[in-house]
Motif scaffolding. Structure first.
Motif, PDB file in Angstrom:
ATOM      1  N   LYS A   1       0.834  -1.192   0.000  1.00  0.00           N
ATOM      2  CA  LYS A   1       0.000   0.000   0.000  1.00  0.00           C
ATOM      3  C   LYS A   1       0.873   1.249   0.000  1.00  0.00           C
ATOM      4  CE  LYS A   1      -4.319  -1.493   0.222  1.00  0.00           C
ATOM      5  NZ  LYS A   1      -5.183  -1.390   1.392  1.00  0.00           N
ATOM      6  N   PHE A   2       0.555   2.185  -0.899  1.00  0.00           N
ATOM      7  CA  PHE A   2       1.141   3.520  -0.858  1.00  0.00           C
ATOM      8  C   PHE A   2       0.027   4.512  -0.582  1.00  0.00           C
ATOM      9  CE2 PHE A   2       4.850   1.594  -2.550  1.00  0.00           C
ATOM     10  CZ  PHE A   2       5.900   2.466  -2.284  1.00  0.00           C
TER      11      PHE A   2
ATOM     12  N   GLY B   1       4.881   4.289   1.935  1.00  0.00           N
ATOM     13  CA  GLY B   1       4.389   3.003   1.467  1.00  0.00           C
ATOM     14  C   GLY B   1       4.633   1.917   2.487  1.00  0.00           C
TER      15      GLY B   1
ATOM     16  N   TYR C   1       8.167  -0.367   5.979  1.00  0.00           N
ATOM     17  CA  TYR C   1       7.685   0.932   5.538  1.00  0.00           C
ATOM     18  C   TYR C   1       8.782   1.696   4.807  1.00  0.00           C
ATOM     19  CZ  TYR C   1      10.171   3.062   9.511  1.00  0.00           C
ATOM     20  OH  TYR C   1      11.131   3.483  10.394  1.00  0.00           O
TER      21      TYR C   1
ATOM     22  N   THR D   1       9.318   6.857  -1.291  1.00  0.00           N
ATOM     23  CA  THR D   1       8.708   6.236  -2.479  1.00  0.00           C
ATOM     24  C   THR D   1       9.308   4.881  -2.817  1.00  0.00           C
ATOM     25  OG1 THR D   1      10.178   7.371  -4.049  1.00  0.00           O
ATOM     26  CG2 THR D   1       8.129   8.484  -3.452  1.00  0.00           C
ATOM     27  N   GLY D   2       9.842   4.182  -1.797  1.00  0.00           N
ATOM     28  CA  GLY D   2      10.309   2.825  -2.014  1.00  0.00           C
ATOM     29  C   GLY D   2      11.782   2.673  -2.285  1.00  0.00           C
TER      30      GLY D   2
END
Length: 262
Positions: free
Chosen positions: A25-26, A36, A46, A50-51
Motif C-alpha cells: 500500500k502507498f 508506502g 515501511y 517512495t520505495g
C-alpha cells in the motif's frame, strides 16, 4: 496484464528478508505521497522515500514489550491520514496468544501496537478507514465497524465470509466475499457482496456472489474492477468491471487466469 513495452519499466527495488508479501500500500493522503507499506507475513515494512529504501516496523503489545505475532500474516493495511493507520492480521491463532487481529499506528507506520480492546476481531481479511469509521471484514466476528479507532466495535453483519474493500472516493464502495460454493460453508443463501453509496453509513447487497479477495475502485469515477471466480472449485478467475459504482459487475471479455487477483 502489462503490454510488452511496459515490462522494461519494472526493476527489483528491494531484496530483504521477506517471506510472502500479502499487501503493498502507498498512501494518497495529503502530504504523504512518498509513504508506502509492505505486509510480509508477521512483519510490516515501511518507506518514506517512495520505495527507495525500506525499514522493518516495530510491533509491540500494549505493555510495550516487543511481541510480533507468531503465526499468520498481515492481510491488509489502511490509513486515515499520514500518521494514523490500521492493519488486519489473518491466522494469528497461536494458543495462549493474548493479542488480537488489529494493529494500530499513530506515527506513520514506524511503530504498531495490538488493539486488545474487548470485541476486537482475532483474525480478518480486509480493513478500511474513512471519516465514518474503521471497517473490518473479520473471520471470527463478521463485518464490524468502530467509530472510536478500535476502542469499541459494532457488528454490521455477523457473516464471516467477507474479504476485501474498495471505495472510489465519491462515497460508493463494495465489500467482496469468498463466494458461495466452498464445501465448508453452511447451506443457505448465496454469499452476496455488500454495496454502500454513503461512504459506509449503510450497506445493501448487490448482485455479486462470486469469490474475490481485493476489488479495486478507480478514484473519482464510477468504475470498479475485480478478479472474480470460484476459488473453491478451481474455476478460472475473470476480470470483471462495474460502471455503476460497484452495484453490478460484468466480465471483461478475453481476460482469465487460474488464480490472479487485483
Amino acid at each position: 496484464m502489462l503490454a510488452t513495452s511496459a515490462s522494461a519499466q519494472w526493476t527489483i527495488n528491494f531484496k530483504g528478508p521477506l517471506k510472502q508479501i500479502r499487501v503493498v500500500k502507498f498512501l494518497d493522503a495529503l502530504n504523504a505521497p512518498t509513504q508506502g507499506y509492505i505486509g510480509d507475513d508477521t512483519g510490516i515494512w515501511y518507506t518514506n522515500n517512495t520505495g527507495t529504501t525500506w525499514i522493518r516496523a516495530t510491533i509491540t503489545s500494549l505493555n510495550g514489550t516487543p511481541n510480533p505475532f507468531q503465526s499468520g500474516w498481515v492481510n491488509d493495511i489502511t490509513f486515515k491520514d499520514a500518521n494514523n493507520g490500521f492493519a488486519v492480521i489473518y491466522g494469528n491463532n497461536v494458543p495462549g496468544t493474548p493479542d488480537a487481529g488489529i494493529l494500530i499506528t499513530t506515527n506513520g507506520g514506524v511503530n504498531w501496537t495490538f488493539d486488545d480492546n474487548p470485541g476486537t476481531p482475532d483474525s480478518g481479511r480486509g480493513i478500511y478507514v474513512n471519516n465514518n469509521g474503521l471497517f473490518v471484514a473479520s473471520c471470527d466476528k463478521g463485518f464490524l465497524v468502530s467509530h472510536d479507532n478500535g476502542a469499541t466495535w459494532k457488528a454490521i453483519d455477523t457473516d464471516n465470509h467477507y474479504t476485501g474493500f474498495a471505495f472510489n472516493g465519491n462515497g460508493e464502495g463494495v465489500l467482496a466475499t469468498e463466494g458461495s460454493s466452498c464445501q465448508t460453508f453452511p447451506a443457505g443463501p448465496k454469499h452476496l457482496w455488500l454495496y454502500t453509496a454513503d461512504d459506509g453509513n449503510t450497506w445493501v447487497h448487490n448482485n455479486m456472489t462470486t469469490e474475490s479477495w481485493q476489488p479495486l475502485g478507480i478514484p473519482t469515477t464510477d468504475r470498479f474492477f475485480t478478479s472474480s471466480g470460484n476459488y473453491c472449485s478451481g474455476v478460472s478467475e475473470v476480470i470483471m468491471k462495474s460502471d455503476n459504482s460497484g452495484y453490478a459487475f460484468a466480465p471483461v471479455p478475453g481476460y482469465n487466469s487460474p488464480n490472479d487477483t487485483l
